[in-house]
Design a protein around this motif. Sequence first.
Motif, short mmCIF file in Angstrom:
data_model
loop_
_atom_site.label_atom_id
_atom_site.label_comp_id
_atom_site.label_asym_id
_atom_site.label_seq_id
_atom_site.Cartn_x
_atom_site.Cartn_y
_atom_site.Cartn_z
N GLY A 35 0.79 -1.23 0.00
CA GLY A 35 0.00 0.00 0.00
C GLY A 35 0.82 1.27 0.00
O GLY A 35 0.27 2.36 0.16
N LYS A 36 2.12 1.16 -0.21
CA LYS A 36 2.97 2.35 -0.23
C LYS A 36 2.94 3.07 -1.57
O LYS A 36 3.23 4.26 -1.64
CB LYS A 36 4.41 1.96 0.14
N VAL A 37 2.63 2.34 -2.61
CA VAL A 37 2.50 2.91 -3.95
C VAL A 37 1.06 2.74 -4.41
O VAL A 37 0.50 1.65 -4.31
CB VAL A 37 3.47 2.25 -4.95
N LYS A 38 0.46 3.83 -4.89
CA LYS A 38 -0.92 3.82 -5.35
C LYS A 38 -0.96 3.96 -6.87
O LYS A 38 -0.08 4.53 -7.49
CB LYS A 38 -1.69 4.99 -4.71
N ARG A 39 -2.06 3.44 -7.44
CA ARG A 39 -2.30 3.59 -8.88
C ARG A 39 -3.69 4.17 -9.10
O ARG A 39 -4.64 3.75 -8.44
CB ARG A 39 -2.20 2.25 -9.60
N ASP A 40 -3.80 5.10 -10.04
CA ASP A 40 -5.09 5.69 -10.38
C ASP A 40 -5.24 5.72 -11.90
O ASP A 40 -4.27 5.97 -12.62
CB ASP A 40 -5.22 7.12 -9.85
N GLU A 41 -6.46 5.50 -12.37
CA GLU A 41 -6.81 5.67 -13.76
C GLU A 41 -7.85 6.79 -13.81
O GLU A 41 -9.00 6.59 -13.41
CB GLU A 41 -7.34 4.37 -14.36
N ILE A 42 -7.44 7.96 -14.27
CA ILE A 42 -8.27 9.16 -14.17
C ILE A 42 -8.81 9.53 -15.55
O ILE A 42 -8.04 9.68 -16.50
CB ILE A 42 -7.44 10.33 -13.58
N PRO A 43 -10.13 9.69 -15.69
CA PRO A 43 -10.70 10.07 -16.98
C PRO A 43 -10.12 11.39 -17.48
O PRO A 43 -9.83 12.30 -16.69
CB PRO A 43 -12.20 10.21 -16.68
N ASN A 44 -9.95 11.48 -18.79
CA ASN A 44 -9.37 12.66 -19.40
C ASN A 44 -10.26 13.11 -20.56
O ASN A 44 -10.46 12.36 -21.51
CB ASN A 44 -7.95 12.35 -19.91
#
Length: 620
Positions: A312-321
């Motif tokens: 949980g130290k690195v996060k990933r996000d997929e953000i709409p563009n």
Amino acid sequence: MWHPTRRHVLAGSTALLAGARLARLPARAEAEEETHGLSSFGDLKYGPDFPHFDYVNLQAPKGGTLVQQIKQATGNQSFDTFNTLNIFVLRGDGAAGMGATFDTLMSGSADEPDALYGLVARSVRISPDKLIYRFLLRPEARFHDGSRLTARDAAFSLNILKKKGHPTFRAVLRELAAAEAEADDVLRVTFTPQRSRDLHLVVAGMPIFSEAYWKDRDFEASTLESPLGSGPYKVGRFEVGRFIEFDRVSDYWGHDLPVQVGQNNFDRVRWEYFRDRTVAFEAFKNGTLNYHEEYTSRFWATNYDFPAVREGKVKRDEIPNDMPAPIQGWYFNQRREAFKDPRIREAVGLAFDFEWVNQNIMYGAYRRTTSYFENSEMKAVGPPSPEEIALLEPFRSSLPPAVFGEPVTPPVSDGSGQDRKLLRRADELLRAAGCKRDGGILRLPNGHPLEIEFLDSNPALQPHTQPFQANLKRLGIQARSRLVDAAQYQRRMEEFDFDMASRALGGSLTPGDSLRVVFGSEAARTPGSRNIAGIADPAVDALIERIANAKSRPDLNLACRALDRVLRAGHHWVPMWFKDTDWIAYWDVFARPERKPRYGSGAPGTWWFDAAKAQRIGRA
């Protein structure tokens, strides 16, 4: 060190002096319009007294360090190295991040397609014919050495960029007739009657240099001395070709302005350079980089199963563009004799099996790019409307018939990797263009073998390119890759010394002047321009002018669709792929506002360093 008392005294004194000078200026003409913001079509979301952009956090603390890798380039910037701190000229490889050291007359809102609001300029007065803009400067604006930023500095900056700047800047400032200081706080900008619709936005977004600093220096030379700026950051430590740091200016003169509050939150911003993407990703995994934008589907699908992610130290996000997609593809250099015939270019494009590459290499994460205005209302769809035909009709005799039908779209393959139907069609086109097979070699009409060298400085696209090249060899075309170092790649691209090369050019919500630099005939003849394909077409030039001078967004969309049809029918590239989300990975040491801006992710510009989170994962 910041000396608050001295700074406040200086600001108060200059404000009084500015008031005295303004009192002696001619009164504003009744017909002259004064506004706090500018946009392409006059629409502004934020009013004259807006306190801040809606997507920022006013309580965002200052502190911490952001460490990232360059992902977008402007001017002479290179992705792999740097050897100069002047990014605004042709010479050298410019360092990442230098734009943050310079202020501009106005600054953009990410909630709107093209709106700008006052930064160095508190407002602007516009003549009825929109050929004269008087920017009224804030008297408190200061360079990093404490000297006042005046209209003379702004005028000097525009004039020297037009005369000696990188070809990109010279091209977009072509219709700037004059820039001059009417007073310390009044910059008069005059445009030619041929000005494009958005030239006022271009001028308002140009960097402001110190005239005194450059007085005895060569503006066109490479330099490792940081040019004097006035922005929220200044150059800190750096090592040529390896990293460069920027330190936040603690007494930055504009930190309380509505266009700046809630932003520029990191005490230090560091850019790391890597010549290999795999090495760069290892640097992210071990925490050398703490923010990473991912562009490789294979990495996004398979490379994020490492301890820091599992813990949980690195996060990933997929953000709409919602932005138009970058126009990414392999571009033909049409200055080469082999690529002058569009039938040859079309045939080469048929050898790329996107469906196979997407499923077998990119995990099905992408969609095929078909348009130069992908993911937007500017994309041509279906047969041309009567209004589009009216724009295209004057050039009918010189345009391919396909322009007047359904827009040209890459065919969908059978996904086998070597679709025989498409390869057969490619062979027919090559023969129609006068090419002949000589055993396993395809010869051009002049008898020379058709050979294609794919130029690049990075091996990341090799898995995608190799099956493409294998299909070209089935057609008798000798295709190979040539990987060179960053400096040689930059030089060869500037000199147009290549056969085919990949390029991703950022999409725009309101395209205008910038299209000349990418597709215009003059740019095709200008070394260092972004018209790497060498497109030189009167119809394209005329449609670009129509786009640049559109008076409304519906008119803009109409002209863009017409241009899209012409460019697509020209087969100037082999289009690649796109997605409508941003892939972002980061060490969990950041916080961000509750909402993102409409056009973009807000990362990392509106983010801030969260000391409690950093402490929790041992990264304080």
